[in-house]
Scaffold this motif. Structure first.
Motif, PDB file in Angstrom:
ATOM      1  N   ALA A  24      69.245   0.006  16.227  1.00 35.62           N
ATOM      2  CA  ALA A  24      70.143  -0.849  16.971  1.00 35.62           C
ATOM      3  C   ALA A  24      69.695  -0.177  18.547  1.00 35.62           C
ATOM      4  N   VAL A  25      69.644  -1.024  19.480  1.00 32.30           N
ATOM      5  CA  VAL A  25      69.217  -0.656  20.897  1.00 32.30           C
ATOM      6  C   VAL A  25      70.442  -1.408  21.921  1.00 32.30           C
ATOM      7  N   GLY A  26      70.902  -0.580  22.549  1.00 31.79           N
ATOM      8  CA  GLY A  26      71.832  -1.510  23.811  1.00 31.79           C
ATOM      9  C   GLY A  26      71.922  -0.683  24.926  1.00 31.79           C
ATOM     10  N   GLY A  27      72.205  -1.278  26.025  1.00 25.66           N
ATOM     11  CA  GLY A  27      72.575  -0.600  27.286  1.00 25.66           C
ATOM     12  C   GLY A  27      70.852  -0.189  28.086  1.00 25.66           C
ATOM     13  N   THR A  28      71.214   0.262  29.313  1.00 27.61           N
ATOM     14  CA  THR A  28      70.006   0.683  30.106  1.00 27.61           C
ATOM     15  C   THR A  28      70.175   1.863  30.886  1.00 27.61           C
ATOM     16  N   GLY A  29      69.216   2.531  31.194  1.00 25.87           N
ATOM     17  CA  GLY A  29      69.203   3.771  31.916  1.00 25.87           C
ATOM     18  C   GLY A  29      68.749   4.962  31.193  1.00 25.87           C
ATOM     19  N   ARG A  30      69.082   5.944  31.452  1.00 26.20           N
ATOM     20  CA  ARG A  30      68.251   7.099  30.747  1.00 26.20           C
ATOM     21  C   ARG A  30      68.576   7.089  29.111  1.00 26.20           C
ATOM     22  N   PRO A  31      67.524   7.313  28.431  1.00 28.65           N
ATOM     23  CA  PRO A  31      67.645   7.254  27.044  1.00 28.65           C
ATOM     24  C   PRO A  31      68.314   8.420  26.234  1.00 28.65           C
ATOM     25  N   ILE A  32      69.258   7.803  25.289  1.00 26.84           N
ATOM     26  CA  ILE A  32      69.719   8.879  24.256  1.00 26.84           C
ATOM     27  C   ILE A  32      69.610   8.257  22.819  1.00 26.84           C
ATOM     28  N   VAL A  33      69.302   9.018  21.859  1.00 28.09           N
ATOM     29  CA  VAL A  33      68.995   8.625  20.808  1.00 28.09           C
ATOM     30  C   VAL A  33      70.165   9.481  19.691  1.00 28.09           C
ATOM     31  N   GLN A  40      76.584   8.352   5.461  1.00 28.48           N
ATOM     32  CA  GLN A  40      76.790   7.256   6.382  1.00 28.48           C
ATOM     33  C   GLN A  40      75.513   6.562   6.834  1.00 28.48           C
ATOM     34  N   THR A  41      75.690   5.617   7.743  1.00 27.21           N
ATOM     35  CA  THR A  41      74.536   5.086   8.393  1.00 27.21           C
ATOM     36  C   THR A  41      74.664   4.958  10.008  1.00 27.21           C
ATOM     37  N   HIS A  42      73.659   4.404  10.641  1.00 27.55           N
ATOM     38  CA  HIS A  42      73.783   4.497  12.156  1.00 27.55           C
ATOM     39  C   HIS A  42      75.071   3.903  12.619  1.00 27.55           C
ATOM     40  N   ALA A  43      76.095   3.230  11.963  1.00 24.56           N
ATOM     41  CA  ALA A  43      76.955   2.540  12.341  1.00 24.56           C
ATOM     42  C   ALA A  43      78.296   3.551  12.530  1.00 24.56           C
ATOM     43  N   MET A  44      78.132   4.629  12.165  1.00 21.87           N
ATOM     44  CA  MET A  44      79.122   5.658  12.362  1.00 21.87           C
ATOM     45  C   MET A  44      79.191   6.041  13.837  1.00 21.87           C
ATOM     46  N   TRP A  45      78.295   5.608  14.698  1.00 26.39           N
ATOM     47  CA  TRP A  45      78.168   5.820  16.326  1.00 26.39           C
ATOM     48  C   TRP A  45      78.814   4.970  16.970  1.00 26.39           C
ATOM     49  N   ARG A  46      79.224   3.715  16.140  1.00 25.06           N
ATOM     50  CA  ARG A  46      79.670   2.246  16.936  1.00 25.06           C
ATOM     51  C   ARG A  46      80.561   2.610  18.293  1.00 25.06           C
ATOM     52  N   HIS A  47      81.537   3.448  18.164  1.00 24.17           N
ATOM     53  CA  HIS A  47      82.486   3.824  19.335  1.00 24.17           C
ATOM     54  C   HIS A  47      81.780   4.448  20.400  1.00 24.17           C
ATOM     55  N   VAL A  48      80.888   5.641  20.119  1.00 23.62           N
ATOM     56  CA  VAL A  48      80.193   6.317  20.978  1.00 23.62           C
ATOM     57  C   VAL A  48      79.260   5.708  21.897  1.00 23.62           C
ATOM     58  N   LEU A  52      78.608   4.551  25.866  1.00 26.29           N
ATOM     59  CA  LEU A  52      77.285   5.205  26.466  1.00 26.29           C
ATOM     60  C   LEU A  52      76.342   4.243  27.024  1.00 26.29           C
ATOM     61  N   ALA A  53      76.261   3.056  26.188  1.00 19.22           N
ATOM     62  CA  ALA A  53      75.620   1.911  26.638  1.00 19.22           C
ATOM     63  C   ALA A  53      75.826   1.433  28.213  1.00 19.22           C
ATOM     64  N   VAL A  58      70.802   3.253  24.711  1.00 17.89           N
ATOM     65  CA  VAL A  58      71.199   4.031  23.619  1.00 17.89           C
ATOM     66  C   VAL A  58      70.401   3.384  22.350  1.00 17.89           C
ATOM     67  N   ILE A  59      69.991   4.253  21.432  1.00 11.88           N
ATOM     68  CA  ILE A  59      68.915   4.171  20.550  1.00 11.88           C
ATOM     69  C   ILE A  59      69.536   4.517  19.175  1.00 11.88           C
TER      70      ILE A  59
END
Length: 292
Positions: A24-33, A40-48, A52-53, A58-59
């Motif tokens: 999942a990729v969202g936002g613009t600017g300096r990248p953070i993975v 779990q899956t990537h979805a655990m980061w949904r709030h964060v 950040l996006a 945000v990758i």
């Protein structure tokens, strides 16, 4: 995939031969993975990720062997080594146009992030680790009856066959046990997220076990080689952990200082799944890290 991060675009990116990651990729600017943990899956980061996006690209991938990413058969000891999984993430970022990026990982994802920082120091601008120790130290501090808290590490370290059979026979009970035991705020993982984590884990028993088995084998060798050579994490590092070091009789911050030159070590009152239980705290930590 039934549980997605709102506002993020989804794609599959080939990173290593026939292996592709769901990202999942969202936002613009300096990248953070952002790298997820077990079970779990990537979805655990949904709030964060959503926060950040606002000012970062945000990758958020599923690691190889997890979620909707590919789950290659084990062909050698390296198939699920953290070295291989870290190379996946560096390749992923490169395919998305980012040769240098910040990296944050939770649990298993943190082990991948640490390995990426050691193997690819020129690629990682900042590193955050949530609630783990480096692999070598993790095994060193587990001993006696206190090691019972990590019974799953020993189960999945066994040779192929029995662990997969035992876990597969009661997959929802096994993975659900950790979602329940490690969560101080049960409301932090709502029913739809819990169902997604269980479904994804149920479909990935073999590759999840292979990931853990590698951490009892080749990952230790890689860490020991770095320690012998004096290799360290040279980028700014922030570590957030529960205060389980004190409970188990060791100084977690001291162990981390043997790995990181520029270290900020914090403890939290949240449970293991802190990106979901205390997202505001984790967002503040990551934003502070990114300004260092």
């Amino acid at each position: 995939m039934t549980f997605a991060i709102p506002g993020f675009d989804y794609r599959r990116v080939a990173v290593d031969g026939d292996v592709a990651l769901n990202v999942a990729v969202g936002g613009t600017g300096r990248p953070i993975v952002l790298l997820h943990g077990f079970p779990q899956t990537h979805a655990m980061w949904r709030h964060v990720a959503a926060d950040l996006a606002a000012d970062h690209t945000v990758i958020v991938p599923d690691l190889r062997g997890y979620g909707a990413s590919d789950k290659p058969e084990v062909v050698d000891r390296d198939t699920y080594s953290k070295r291989t999984m870290a190379a996946d993430i560096v390749a992923l970022a490169g395919k998305l146009g980012h040769e240098r990026f910040a990296l944050a990982g939770h649990d298993r994802g943190a082990l991948v992030a640490i390995r990426a920082g050691l193997d690819h120091p020129g690629k990682i601008s900042h590193l955050a680790s949530l609630d783990v120790l480096p692999t070598l130290d993790m095994w060193d501090v587990l001993h006696g009856s206190t090691a019972a808290v990590a019974f799953h590490l020993y189960l999945m370290a066994q040779p192929p066959g029995l662990p997969e059979q035992m876990i597969g026979a009661s997959a929802d009970a096994f993975f659900g046990y950790f979602l329940d035991l490690w969560t101080r705020d049960p409301q932090a993982i709502p029913a739809d997220a819990r169902a997604e984590y269980l479904r994804a884990s149920r479909e990935a028993v073999t590759s999840i076990v292979a990931d853990y088995r590698a951490s009892a084998d080749i990952d230790i060798e890689h860490d020991r080689a770095d320690r012998t050579a004096g290799n360290r994490l040279v980028m700014p590092v922030t570590v957030v952990q529960q205060d389980w070091g004190a409970a188990l009789g060791f100084d977690a911050a001291a162990l981390w200082r043997t790995w990181a030159d520029d270290l900020e070590h914090r403890t939290t009152s949240a449970g293991h799944f802190m990106a979901e239980e205390a997202p505001e705290e984790i967002i503040k930590m990551l934003r502070s890290l990114l300004e260092r």
